[in-house]
Write an enzyme that holds these catalytic residues in place. Structure first.
Site, PDB file in Angstrom:
ATOM      1  CG  HIS A  20      -1.694   1.232   1.096  1.00 11.84           C
ATOM      2  ND1 HIS A  20      -3.023   0.894   0.974  1.00 11.84           N
ATOM      3  CD2 HIS A  20      -1.274   2.418   1.907  1.00 11.84           C
ATOM      4  CE1 HIS A  20      -3.197   2.422   0.418  1.00 11.84           C
ATOM      5  NE2 HIS A  20      -2.525   3.189   1.685  1.00 11.84           N
ATOM      6  CD  GLU A  21       1.912   3.242   3.255  1.00 10.85           C
ATOM      7  OE1 GLU A  21       1.600   4.437   2.970  1.00 10.85           O
ATOM      8  OE2 GLU A  21       0.183   3.202   4.330  1.00 10.85           O
ATOM      9  CG  HIS A  37       0.365   6.524  -0.664  1.00  7.04           C
ATOM     10  ND1 HIS A  37      -0.168   7.500  -0.934  1.00  7.04           N
ATOM     11  CD2 HIS A  37      -0.161   5.093   0.786  1.00  7.04           C
ATOM     12  CE1 HIS A  37      -1.396   7.370  -0.508  1.00  7.04           C
ATOM     13  NE2 HIS A  37      -1.672   6.474   0.286  1.00  7.04           N
ATOM     14  CD  GLU A  94      -5.022   7.505   0.565  1.00 10.99           C
ATOM     15  OE1 GLU A  94      -4.869   5.359   0.928  1.00 10.99           O
ATOM     16  OE2 GLU A  94      -4.372   7.340   1.575  1.00 10.99           O
TER      17      GLU A  94
END
Length: 548
Positions: free
Chosen positions: A306-307, A310, A338
């Site tokens: 997930h990170e 980003h 997101e």
């Protein structure tokens, strides 16, 4: 991203470098030397403000990862002093003169969409920030540090009362900031939303979230009914059950390996551990991510991917003359940001094709997984299990966590709820929507860091990002072919998708002006929850053998 916004603009020399060659070659006859001079002056000032914002980003990262616990008061004073300096530079006489020099004169500048976005957003940001006094800017920064410390103590003790005084101050302050900086909005909460989601309103969120909740609740009910009737329908493989066998060191080694293969450049970043995973740093050349590891292997692995989503966005931003350190290179909205993290986490990581790539890596790193099939990993990772913790939620129930937080924030802003009533409302709603009993405050209303550092209005971005992620990924499948995309992912060939996103999203920055405009460019339609709901229903009907 789970908790902290990365510095708004990337690092770049503050000296004025002038218009790029590509800019000056366009419509030279229409250019005004005075307007060009004013624009170049504006760019230099914006880059100075950007540099200070990046320092704030590093201070914030240190605060959450490395700062000694006894340094909280000093850090609050440091951040308050820096915020006051940055606010003065961003709203001072020099900036005002530079803004006045370009206001209403964009037609006298080269016809470059990045340039127009820089002027548009610089004027908007100045007008909003100039309405805020230096004292209010300083108070914001100080309260964010103080509230963060109070939240940490309250969460550790699982006692909402310890956080209540600072949380009340935070909501009161954020209402004041919204009223002061965005006086034209229909309601103060629209001002809080606009800080994270350009042109989004509570009225539109009511429509989007209403349609979404109406579609999610029957799907979740059908899945949980199936689980009760057939307990083995989604029983995880025994080797994939959380436990001490999942070495934290091996998890970290695997996380780093996969992050690099996704395209995260460690030469311009680092991976650390924090209570709440987040992405921070100081622009494209310094993009830092954190995760957390425990005996739940899926938690740390998913948070890392997930990170990384980003971070790939940040490392892919425009660093050209008209982008680096300027508004056009900034993220369009946190929902768009997101969408990138959730695209990699949900559309890639949670796909069947991904586990053809990843399962062999797990079998290599963890001996006890040698008999676990690719399909076992896929089904176990996608198991629906409604629980208390948002960041651990499955993709079916996740948005219900977000809608709960949105409803609380808006109700407080509208005066329909007191901050003291948050725990009771939280517990009641979690039981009604997810069938979950909240055992304590730490697993309830104290679980998220966001309110402690002033991110009131941020939570909707998570679900808006999830919705947009489906639309964007399906646009990629439409161009490349669904089977071809699955083949790329199964082979660990992430470059084509990453570069497509870099071109279509990352380097577009804030140029389109709104998330709807960006989605219109990429997908041919504005934000819509219909593809998201269709995706979930199709996927989970197959996984749970539902007749829907």
């Amino acid at each position: 991203m789970r908790s902290s916004r990365i510095a708004i603009y990337s690092c770049f020399p503050a000296a004025v470098r002038g218009l790029s060659a590509s800019s000056t070659s366009m419509q030279a006859s229409a250019m005004s030397p005075a307007a060009v001079l004013a624009y170049n002056n504006l760019k230099g000032l914006l880059r100075q403000v950007s540099a200070l914002a990046e320092v704030e980003g590093i201070l914030g990262y240190d605060e959450q990862c490395f700062m000694p616990p006894g340094a909280g008061a000093a850090r609050a004073a440091q951040k308050a002093a820096l915020a006051k300096v940055r606010h003065s530079l961003a709203t001072g006489d020099s900036m005002r003169a530079a803004i006045d020099g370009v206001r209403g004169r964009v037609d006298e500048l080269p016809d470059d969409e990045r340039l127009r976005a820089n002027v548009r957003d610089a004027i908007k940001d100045f007008d909003q920030e100039a309405r805020k006094s230096p004292e209010l800017a300083e108070a914001e920064a100080r309260l964010e540090s103080e509230a963060f410390g109070a939240w940490q103590a309250a969460r550790a003790a699982s006692d909402f009362a310890l956080f209540l005084p600072k949380l009340k101050e935070m909501f009161e302050l954020k209402q004041e900031v919204a009223r002061v900086t965005r006086p034209a909005v229909d309601e103060p909460y629209d001002g809080a939303l606009d800080a994270f989601e350009r042109r989004m309103t509570a009225c539109r969120l009511d429509e989007l979230f209403g349609e979404l909740r109406e579609g999610l609740l029957p799907l979740l009910t059908a899945i949980t009914a199936k689980q009760r009737a057939e307990p083995d329908v989604d029983a995880p493989h025994p080797a994939l059950v959380p436990g001490e066998v999942w070495s934290v060191h091996k998890q970290e080694a695997l996380a780093r390996e996969v992050a690099a293969e996704l395209g995260y450049v460690f030469a311009n970043g680092r991976l650390d551990v924090s209570t709440h995973p987040f992405t921070g740093g100081a622009g494209p050349t310094d993009v830092r991510i954190t995760t957390r590891f425990s005996d739940n292997w899926a938690d740390g692995f998913g948070a890392t991917v997930h990170e990384c989503g980003h971070a790939l966005y940040e490392q892919g931003r425009d660093v050209s003359e008209e982008g680096a350190g300027l508004p056009s290179s900034a993220t369009l909205s946190m929902g768009v940001h997101e969408s990138q993290s959730l695209l990699w986490e949900r559309m890639v990581l949670q796909s069947r094709a991904f586990w053809t790539y990843a399962a062999p890596k797990f079998r290599e790193h963890f001996e006890h997984c040698k008999d676990v099939s690719d399909e076992d990993f896929y089904r176990t990772y996608n198991r629906v299990a409604p629980g208390c913790i948002r960041v651990e939620a499955d993709e079916v129930s996740y948005s219900l966590h977000v809608i709960l937080r949105y409803d609380i924030e808006r109700a407080i802003f509208c005066g329909e709820m007191q901050v003291e009533d948050v725990p009771a409302f939280w517990t009641k709603r979690m039981k009604a929507d997810l069938g979950v009993d909240v055992p304590d405050d730490a697993q309830g209303c104290l679980q998220d860091i966001h309110w402690s550092f002033g991110a009131v209005g941020y939570f909707p971005s998570y679900t808006l990002g999830a919705v947009a992620a489906v639309q964007i990924f399906q646009a990629y499948e439409g161009e490349v072919g669904k089977e071809a995309v699955a083949e790329q992912i199964s082979r660990g060939q992430f470059v084509p998708l990453r570069e497509w996103l870099r071109k279509k999203v990352h380097r577009r920055g804030s140029i389109p002006g709104s998330p709807d405009a960006l989605l219109q460019e990429v997908c041919g339609e504005p934000l819509s929850v219909k593809p998201f709901l269709a995706y979930l229903k199709h996927k989970y009907a197959e996984l749970y053998c539902l007749d829907m």
